[in-house]
Design a protein around this motif. Sequence first.
Motif, PDB file in Angstrom:
ATOM      1  N   GLU A  22       0.832  -1.205   0.000  1.00  0.00           N
ATOM      2  CA  GLU A  22       0.000   0.000   0.000  1.00  0.00           C
ATOM      3  C   GLU A  22       0.869   1.260   0.000  1.00  0.00           C
ATOM      4  O   GLU A  22       0.521   2.268  -0.621  1.00  0.00           O
ATOM      5  CB  GLU A  22      -0.927  -0.007   1.225  1.00  0.00           C
ATOM      6  N   LYS A  77       3.761   1.514  -1.420  1.00  0.00           N
ATOM      7  CA  LYS A  77       4.234   1.674  -2.800  1.00  0.00           C
ATOM      8  C   LYS A  77       3.149   2.301  -3.672  1.00  0.00           C
ATOM      9  O   LYS A  77       3.428   3.167  -4.501  1.00  0.00           O
ATOM     10  CB  LYS A  77       4.650   0.319  -3.376  1.00  0.00           C
ATOM     11  N   LYS A  78       1.909   1.847  -3.476  1.00  0.00           N
ATOM     12  CA  LYS A  78       0.792   2.433  -4.224  1.00  0.00           C
ATOM     13  C   LYS A  78       0.675   3.928  -3.915  1.00  0.00           C
ATOM     14  O   LYS A  78       0.462   4.749  -4.814  1.00  0.00           O
ATOM     15  CB  LYS A  78      -0.519   1.727  -3.852  1.00  0.00           C
ATOM     16  N   GLN A 107       3.457   5.802  -5.591  1.00  0.00           N
ATOM     17  CA  GLN A 107       3.235   5.949  -7.037  1.00  0.00           C
ATOM     18  C   GLN A 107       2.143   6.975  -7.323  1.00  0.00           C
ATOM     19  O   GLN A 107       2.278   7.806  -8.233  1.00  0.00           O
ATOM     20  CB  GLN A 107       2.846   4.589  -7.637  1.00  0.00           C
ATOM     21  N   GLU A 145      -6.366   8.484  -4.883  1.00  0.00           N
ATOM     22  CA  GLU A 145      -5.688   7.190  -4.803  1.00  0.00           C
ATOM     23  C   GLU A 145      -4.621   7.201  -3.707  1.00  0.00           C
ATOM     24  O   GLU A 145      -4.474   6.229  -2.959  1.00  0.00           O
ATOM     25  CB  GLU A 145      -5.048   6.855  -6.154  1.00  0.00           C
ATOM     26  N   ALA A 203      -4.625   4.879  -0.448  1.00  0.00           N
ATOM     27  CA  ALA A 203      -3.500   3.981  -0.183  1.00  0.00           C
ATOM     28  C   ALA A 203      -2.875   4.269   1.178  1.00  0.00           C
ATOM     29  O   ALA A 203      -2.510   3.346   1.915  1.00  0.00           O
ATOM     30  CB  ALA A 203      -2.449   4.110  -1.290  1.00  0.00           C
TER      31      ALA A 203
END
Length: 373
Positions: A59, A61-62, A65, A199, A203
């Motif tokens: 999560e 990493k999400k 990003q 997002e 996350a």
Amino acid sequence: MTNRKKRNLIIVLTLIASMFCATFVSSFAVSQEEKDAAMKEAKDAQKATEQKREEAKAEAKKAAQATANFEEAEKKLGELQGEIEATQAQISNTMAEIEAKEKEIEVQNTALNNRLTAMYKTGNSGFVDVILNSENVEDLLSNIGMVQKILESDQDLLRKLQKDYKKLKALKAQLEEQQIALEAQQTETEELKKKYQAEADAAHAAQAQKEAEAAAMAADAAAKQAAAEAMIVEAGGQIQLAPGEYAWPTAANWELSDKYGWRICPFHGREFHNGLDVILTSGTNGSPVYAIADGVVTRASWYGGYGNCIQYATGNGISVLYGHLSGYNCSEGQFVKKGTVLGYIGSTGASTGPHLHFTVFQDGVTISPLSLY
């Protein structure tokens, strides 16, 4: 006492002893099963904790990003805004040029109209004046040509001005279309920015939730590990070889002065202690340390805070580290058998006193050494 009575007494005592031994063996077997079950439960809890931590990392990493995408969109918005402002400036400049060109056309058109009107009102008097004022034929022809050229020059200039005007109008239309396209990109990028922000927020929230779950699971795993280790230490402290595949690295009658896990270190403050600190109830300094299984020595040298250090790999992803030793009884690259004396307990490196620092790695990650037993 008669021989018969003696024989009966022996039989009774034998039966009692057999029953006692069976009960003892049974209770020991149950105790060992309980210890195995407790350690398995602790390992399962640790695996579940690590899995939850991996989910939290995923999560994270999400979120990273999405944040990177958000920042890229924000950067793109800045670039688009700059292009829109530049286009608007070009449109303004073009409009100013168009207005100036319109004035030039109007002035030139007025001048030409005035000349034509004057010639219309005077008929051919203009040409007559040119003829009368000419001194000779060459002068006459030159004057007539000059009048015609003046008229043609007015018309050429007017046509050029009109041509420039059309180009400026076309450029303005092109710039306006470019501005519309840029504004459409700007709107689309703003929507993407909102999407990436949502997002990232989602996350981060999921990461926080999973980290909280992992923390709760870690506390549960630590409690189970501590309970299992307490059972092992209670029995294992009195034996040299533990049941199962691995031997214990020291002589019998050992104690733990520090366990695996978070602690307050005298040198570094709060830190994660990646192994066990083992002392013997007597004669710790200089006592031998043994290989817990067959393996190959990968280090027998000084290693930072571990001081004199030995590392060896036993296969199946397991490797062992002994730290703070006073000396070595092996060398790098040597194959050693289980139970071989590898070195001697000491207090080298960052140490507060003679003890064996005992670390176990599973696939490069430290685990509690007691989980092997």
